[in-house]
Design a protein around this motif. Structure first.
Motif, PDB file in Angstrom:
ATOM      1  N   VAL A 317       0.839  -1.113   0.026  1.00 25.62           N
ATOM      2  CA  VAL A 317      -0.187  -0.041  -0.037  1.00 25.62           C
ATOM      3  C   VAL A 317       0.939   1.214  -0.140  1.00 25.62           C
ATOM      4  CG1 VAL A 317      -1.892   1.110   1.139  1.00 25.62           C
ATOM      5  CG2 VAL A 317      -1.771  -1.231   1.184  1.00 25.62           C
ATOM      6  N   HIS A 318       0.794   1.945  -0.794  1.00 22.29           N
ATOM      7  CA  HIS A 318       1.658   3.304  -1.196  1.00 22.29           C
ATOM      8  C   HIS A 318       0.556   4.327  -0.925  1.00 22.29           C
ATOM      9  CE1 HIS A 318       4.329   0.668  -3.167  1.00 22.29           C
ATOM     10  NE2 HIS A 318       3.474   0.147  -4.099  1.00 22.29           N
ATOM     11  N   VAL A 319       1.169   5.359   0.043  1.00 23.00           N
ATOM     12  CA  VAL A 319       0.112   6.429   0.517  1.00 23.00           C
ATOM     13  C   VAL A 319       1.015   7.620  -0.210  1.00 23.00           C
ATOM     14  CG1 VAL A 319      -0.709   7.879   2.226  1.00 23.00           C
ATOM     15  CG2 VAL A 319      -0.558   5.230   2.772  1.00 23.00           C
ATOM     16  N   ARG A 320       0.417   8.434  -1.018  1.00 17.62           N
ATOM     17  CA  ARG A 320       1.149   9.501  -1.701  1.00 17.62           C
ATOM     18  C   ARG A 320       0.097  10.663  -1.517  1.00 17.62           C
ATOM     19  NH1 ARG A 320       2.707   5.227  -5.668  1.00 17.62           N
ATOM     20  NH2 ARG A 320       4.965   5.133  -5.539  1.00 17.62           N
ATOM     21  N   ALA A 321       0.759  11.876  -1.672  1.00 19.02           N
ATOM     22  CA  ALA A 321       0.166  13.138  -1.681  1.00 19.02           C
ATOM     23  C   ALA A 321      -0.501  13.502  -3.085  1.00 19.02           C
ATOM     24  CB  ALA A 321       1.104  14.411  -1.253  1.00 19.02           C
ATOM     25  N   ALA A 322      -1.717  14.106  -3.138  1.00 12.60           N
ATOM     26  CA  ALA A 322      -2.196  14.233  -4.321  1.00 12.60           C
ATOM     27  C   ALA A 322      -1.567  14.911  -5.376  1.00 12.60           C
ATOM     28  CB  ALA A 322      -3.779  14.783  -4.112  1.00 12.60           C
ATOM     29  N   ASP A 323      -0.633  15.753  -4.973  1.00 14.11           N
ATOM     30  CA  ASP A 323       0.052  16.817  -5.865  1.00 14.11           C
ATOM     31  C   ASP A 323       1.623  15.810  -6.188  1.00 14.11           C
ATOM     32  OD1 ASP A 323       1.593  16.860  -3.537  1.00 14.11           O
ATOM     33  OD2 ASP A 323       1.550  19.106  -3.329  1.00 14.11           O
ATOM     34  N   SER A 324       1.870  14.646  -5.520  1.00 18.56           N
ATOM     35  CA  SER A 324       2.826  14.124  -6.096  1.00 18.56           C
ATOM     36  C   SER A 324       2.878  13.643  -7.474  1.00 18.56           C
ATOM     37  CB  SER A 324       3.087  12.782  -5.188  1.00 18.56           C
ATOM     38  OG  SER A 324       4.145  11.913  -5.852  1.00 18.56           O
ATOM     39  N   PRO A 325       3.803  13.975  -8.422  1.00 18.86           N
ATOM     40  CA  PRO A 325       4.032  13.260  -9.659  1.00 18.86           C
ATOM     41  C   PRO A 325       3.417  11.829  -9.702  1.00 18.86           C
ATOM     42  CG  PRO A 325       5.941  13.749  -9.330  1.00 18.86           C
ATOM     43  CD  PRO A 325       5.211  14.601  -8.122  1.00 18.86           C
ATOM     44  N   PHE A 326       4.047  11.048  -8.850  1.00 20.78           N
ATOM     45  CA  PHE A 326       3.969   9.635  -8.789  1.00 20.78           C
ATOM     46  C   PHE A 326       2.611   9.129  -8.409  1.00 20.78           C
ATOM     47  CE2 PHE A 326       8.303   8.708  -8.936  1.00 20.78           C
ATOM     48  CZ  PHE A 326       8.386   7.327  -9.365  1.00 20.78           C
ATOM     49  N   ALA A 327       1.727   9.927  -7.889  1.00 14.33           N
ATOM     50  CA  ALA A 327       0.158  10.020  -7.712  1.00 14.33           C
ATOM     51  C   ALA A 327      -0.409   9.545  -8.750  1.00 14.33           C
ATOM     52  CB  ALA A 327      -0.357  10.762  -6.579  1.00 14.33           C
ATOM     53  N   ARG A 328       0.092  10.593  -9.747  1.00 13.47           N
ATOM     54  CA  ARG A 328      -0.667  10.490 -11.382  1.00 13.47           C
ATOM     55  C   ARG A 328       0.125   9.535 -12.040  1.00 13.47           C
ATOM     56  NH1 ARG A 328      -3.277  13.382 -15.182  1.00 13.47           N
ATOM     57  NH2 ARG A 328      -2.568  13.330 -17.371  1.00 13.47           N
ATOM     58  N   TYR A 329       1.355   9.204 -12.039  1.00 17.30           N
ATOM     59  CA  TYR A 329       1.889   8.350 -12.686  1.00 17.30           C
ATOM     60  C   TYR A 329       1.474   6.651 -12.345  1.00 17.30           C
ATOM     61  CZ  TYR A 329       5.534  11.634 -13.963  1.00 17.30           C
ATOM     62  OH  TYR A 329       6.180  12.657 -14.489  1.00 17.30           O
ATOM     63  N   THR A 330       1.233   6.688 -10.965  1.00 17.44           N
ATOM     64  CA  THR A 330       0.671   5.191 -10.663  1.00 17.44           C
ATOM     65  C   THR A 330      -0.500   4.730 -11.232  1.00 17.44           C
ATOM     66  OG1 THR A 330       2.283   5.452  -8.730  1.00 17.44           O
ATOM     67  CG2 THR A 330       0.545   3.974  -8.710  1.00 17.44           C
ATOM     68  N   LEU A 331      -1.371   5.883 -11.446  1.00 17.94           N
ATOM     69  CA  LEU A 331      -2.858   5.647 -12.073  1.00 17.94           C
ATOM     70  C   LEU A 331      -2.634   5.699 -13.487  1.00 17.94           C
ATOM     71  CD1 LEU A 331      -5.041   8.121  -9.900  1.00 17.94           C
ATOM     72  CD2 LEU A 331      -4.693   5.467  -9.505  1.00 17.94           C
ATOM     73  N   LEU A 332      -1.812   6.164 -14.164  1.00 15.47           N
ATOM     74  CA  LEU A 332      -1.628   6.469 -15.600  1.00 15.47           C
ATOM     75  C   LEU A 332      -1.027   5.182 -16.106  1.00 15.47           C
ATOM     76  CD1 LEU A 332      -1.634   7.704 -18.498  1.00 15.47           C
ATOM     77  CD2 LEU A 332       0.584   8.946 -17.534  1.00 15.47           C
ATOM     78  N   PHE A 333      -0.022   4.589 -15.413  1.00 13.87           N
ATOM     79  CA  PHE A 333       0.653   3.593 -16.204  1.00 13.87           C
ATOM     80  C   PHE A 333      -0.246   2.140 -16.344  1.00 13.87           C
ATOM     81  CE2 PHE A 333       5.123   3.512 -17.277  1.00 13.87           C
ATOM     82  CZ  PHE A 333       5.781   4.737 -16.871  1.00 13.87           C
ATOM     83  N   PRO A 334      -0.964   1.837 -15.319  1.00 12.18           N
ATOM     84  CA  PRO A 334      -2.021   0.619 -15.711  1.00 12.18           C
ATOM     85  C   PRO A 334      -2.853   1.066 -16.959  1.00 12.18           C
ATOM     86  CG  PRO A 334      -1.746   0.979 -13.234  1.00 12.18           C
ATOM     87  CD  PRO A 334      -0.945   2.118 -13.972  1.00 12.18           C
ATOM     88  N   ALA A 335      -3.398   2.247 -16.773  1.00 13.78           N
ATOM     89  CA  ALA A 335      -4.417   2.637 -17.852  1.00 13.78           C
ATOM     90  C   ALA A 335      -3.747   2.597 -19.215  1.00 13.78           C
ATOM     91  CB  ALA A 335      -5.061   4.071 -17.533  1.00 13.78           C
ATOM     92  N   TRP A 336      -2.370   2.999 -19.371  1.00 12.30           N
ATOM     93  CA  TRP A 336      -1.796   2.899 -20.571  1.00 12.30           C
ATOM     94  C   TRP A 336      -1.594   1.558 -21.112  1.00 12.30           C
ATOM     95  CZ3 TRP A 336       4.065   2.708 -20.926  1.00 12.30           C
ATOM     96  CH2 TRP A 336       4.492   2.853 -22.073  1.00 12.30           C
TER      97      TRP A 336
END
Length: 391
Positions: A317-336
């Protein structure tokens, strides 16, 4: 303390399993017994039932007339909901009192017939479903409880389906065979999973799983992830913006380590979720509090990492702040990867090539970083071209 939900259809033999668990040392809370207690003679629960359904549901001696009440609520959904609204909160509160009184190192097993129907699975660290073929259940109900066969089948049909039970089952325990086989299965569960799971939760530790191993995509990963998501969402409540199943196991058809990955996105990163997640069975893992710089040469990004205490289900379980670029990357990669077959095949080939040469999970992750550095612009371009945003 480990909280275990035990359920199964009428006639499945939950009591047999509960008895064996009690023999091994579990603190068993029987919800049916508690339900009788909260509407016993002289209780306010019984008074409320009589007020709702009339004096005919109370015997001359002052007890609840269960057959009379059953004749009212069995075929009337509105009446059944009215009864549930009276009884269920009292059962919940009394069960909580009994659990709170258990020793700190207890395995508390709550036998809940309507666990599935009432959406209670996320309340427990683990859910055990006892299953028996319908014909065997009917025979038991006819022979042991004196039910007419038609009534037995009607009771079974009115309960949750097998599909619904499988959706919440972390453990599916077959009780359709010889009693000694059921006892052996319960003993194996107790020794191999429940005891170490309890110790891990109490001591706030996870189980070391060793070197990374790649396996073919498992069709049960999505349902396993849904069960974990339910527990995580209950644990973090409104402190999180969103909770998602991420990583390779969220990409259908992709070979992966048998590790479920989740991301908890929070408005601001702090330690406020450390204890709620640990209590839910996901203790903090020290030393994994940074995401590597992306792009290379940039600053590291803080995060907090937790791992499952369940010795039989590895989850991160990775807890990240909403403004972290990794928060977006982590959602983007599986979608891509779900959308781009060529990228998915490329990533699968990379992982198969690396996994044999890495001795630890962190080393395996580090070995993949150069590919991720090159892939981020591709995934970002795909998102721009398709208009993708996190759902």
């Amino acid at each position: 303390m480990l909280r275990v939900g035990l359920t199964g259809g009428i006639g499945s033999g939950k009591s047999t399993v509960a008895t064996r668990l009690a023999e091994r040392g579990a603190v068993v809370i029987d919800s049916d017994r508690v339900a009788r207690e909260v509407v016993a003679r002289g209780t306010d629960g019984l008074a409320d039932v009589v007020a709702a359904f009339g004096p005919d549901v109370r015997t001359a001696e002052g007890d609840l007339d269960r057959p009379a009440l059953a004749s009212i609520v069995f075929s009337d959904e509105t009446a059944r909901q009215r009864l549930n609204a009276i009884v269920h909160p009292r059962v919940r509160d009394r069960a909580a009192e009994l659990a709170a009184a258990a020793p700190a190192d207890a395995v508390v097993v709550q036998d809940v017939p309507l666990l599935v129907e009432n959406g209670m699975a996320p309340l427990y660290h683990l859910v055990v479903v006892v299953d028996t073929p319908v014909d065997v259940r009917v025979r038991r109900l006819v022979e042991h409880r004196g039910m007419a066969e038609a009534d037995a089948r009607a009771r079974i049909a009115a309960q949750a389906t097998e599909c619904a039970r499988r959706a919440v089952a972390d453990v599916w325990l077959d009780n359709g065979g010889a009693p000694e086989r059921t006892a052996e299965a319960v003993d194996a569960l107790w020794d191999g999973r429940l005891l170490p799971f309890e110790a891990n939760v109490r001591l706030r530790r996870h189980t070391d799983r060793g070197a990374p191993t790649l396996v073919d995509y498992d069709l049960t990963w999505p349902s396993q992830a849904e069960r974990v998501l339910g527990r995580l969402r209950l644990a973090v409540g409104d402190k999180a913006v969103r909770v998602d199943h991420v990583g390779s196991t969220s990409v259908p058809g992709l070979a992966a380590k048998d590790v479920l990955d989740f991301q908890v996105t929070v408005p601001t990163l702090d330690d406020s979720l450390d204890e709620p997640l640990a209590a839910a069975g996901f203790p903090r893992v020290p030393g994994f509090d940074r995401d590597s710089p992306h792009p290379p040469g940039g600053p590291e990004t803080p995060k907090r990492t937790h791992a499952s205490a369940d010795p039989a289900r590895w989850a991160n379980v990775h807890v990240r702040a909403a403004d972290s670029p990794f928060a977006r990357y982590t959602l983007l990669f599986p979608a891509w990867l779900r959308a781009d077959e060529a990228a998915r095949a490329e990533y699968a080939a990379l992982k198969r090539g690396l996994v044999g040469g890495a001795d630890t999970i962190p080393e395996y992750g580090t070995d993949k970083e150069p590919w991720f550095d090159r892939a981020i612009p591709r995934a970002t371009a795909w998102a721009a071209a398709t208009g993708w945003t996190p759902a």
